[in-house]
Write a protein that holds these residues in place. Sequence first.
Motif: not given
Length: 569
Positions: A269-273, A357-361, A363-375
């Motif tokens: 449930y995110s936003a694309e770039l 947790d990913k950058v979406v343009i 059909l293309y997706t690139v991981g965005l491994p930022l350390p957001w806390p699980d809570p």
Amino acid sequence: MDMHRRAAIAFTACIAGLLGSYLYAGILNPLKVEWLLQESDLLQHYLGWHYYRHESWTWPLGALQTYGTEVRSSIVFTDSLPLLAIPLKLFNNWLPDAFQYQGLASLGHLVLNATAACLLFTRLKLPAIAAIALSLVVAFMPAVLLRGPGGMGHESLMAHWTLLFGLYLLLFANNSRWPTRAKWSALLTAAVLVHFYLFLIAGIFWSLWWLLRTLDHWRNEEARKPAQWWWLWGAYSVLQPLIILLIMWAAGYLHSSGSSPGAVGFGFYSAELLTYLNSYSFLPSFIAVSSFMPIWVPSIGGQYEGMSYVGVGVLLLWAVALLLYIKQPLRIPTAQKWQIYGVAGLAIGLFIFALGDKVVIGLYTVGLPLPWPDPLKSILRASGRLAWVLMYLAIIAAALVLARRLSPRIATLAVLVILAIQTVDLHRWHQHLKQQSQQAAEYRMEEDPRFAGWQNPELQQALSQRQALHITHADDIVGMLPIAWLAGQHHMAINVAYVARITLPIIHRASAPSLQALEAGQPDPSVVYAISSPEAAQQTCNNVQNLRCIETPITTFAWQPTYEDKELP
């Protein structure tokens, strides 16, 4: 505030009210409620209110007792807009039994959106006509209308006035006097009684304002501020959050048996770039919001939560403002530098979080491994909604550039052109909303094949003589909403309910006692059972003695006839 600003704001609110009434004419009559049976989320919101209004007052004030007797919940988790539900319950005895405010609330959000936007734009010294025109653009943004009736049916998320008023206070309330604190308190209270995500953003704005004011006093006025002032400021800093926590408790935020499914959903449930450029609506009945811009289908289906297409008019506004800024940049006053940098950094940070947790343009997706806390990821699974902040801040910044770099006449002409282009670009989308509203006005429950058999006199008699309607199989809890509607029309309690954060294990535990009673051949004579499984219905109706069953397209209703049933004509 001078008379010209007041007049411009009032005129903007009136125009927004007329335009909103045009779009939602078919659903504004609060006495018409059957159209909600075509909806899912809007029906959920109505049912929460309908059950709540007929219950006795308890603590928490927003707790639900009869809508999901086996599920601990409140009007917060049915998204029933506590800001209206709680005060309206005071007048329940004077309200007709069929009464919905979902249509009027949607209209009210549009009016308040326009009002807040005009307050901002007139404060930026835009000419009155330009401020009115740009406010209408902002009030009817696709990110607003897509959330409401005719779109995704989540009218509480149309309340972007909470963000706009918050930005106004953050940008222009550069003092810590009691009137400013009172405005923040009113905004935070209203936001928390509208929707959690909107409150969260308003709360972040307040936190930044509080930090900036604290630093200002520490840096510039520490020597002149007596210790008593700092004690009072500290008391305010503690009491404001505590008061909001008390309001949350009263509204029912803590009254839930729902379990948080961890961070599941974050990144979906995110936003694309390029969310501000993509006019894909995610609606099966209407594909593209824009008449001009190309669309692409994002690779992640849940990105409708971050859908924030701004319209060709706003894109033109940004382009013109950027060119003007490049030609002659605006100078940031030293006294406001930290404030501007803080607001801009906040908006960018929220947009990055909105990406998940990913950058979406496309059909293309690139991981965005930022350390957001699980809570944090668990609480804010629908992170895409946070993209709205940068969108509005960019519009405000562009309006400031126009006000500072163009003459009043040219600025007015430019904004009128922007409004015209925006209107043409979104014309088909607005017509779709108008058509959906008209169809809602023409809807008749008795003509809906889903509800064939529901007017059976014997079934109606059974419902009117019993205290509860119990669902035995609720794997499709959204599909069971019309059954909850039927129970609500007869003022019956229902055992399970569609509420936020509910999970299948909770639903199964809630429906298990009724299912077990039927399997044991011991139905409760005060209950009508709704058996949605055809196999279970056939087995129950054949094996349980003295059980009356009526099969309908949605479910089979079953109950044990009593002496009162037989005596009634």
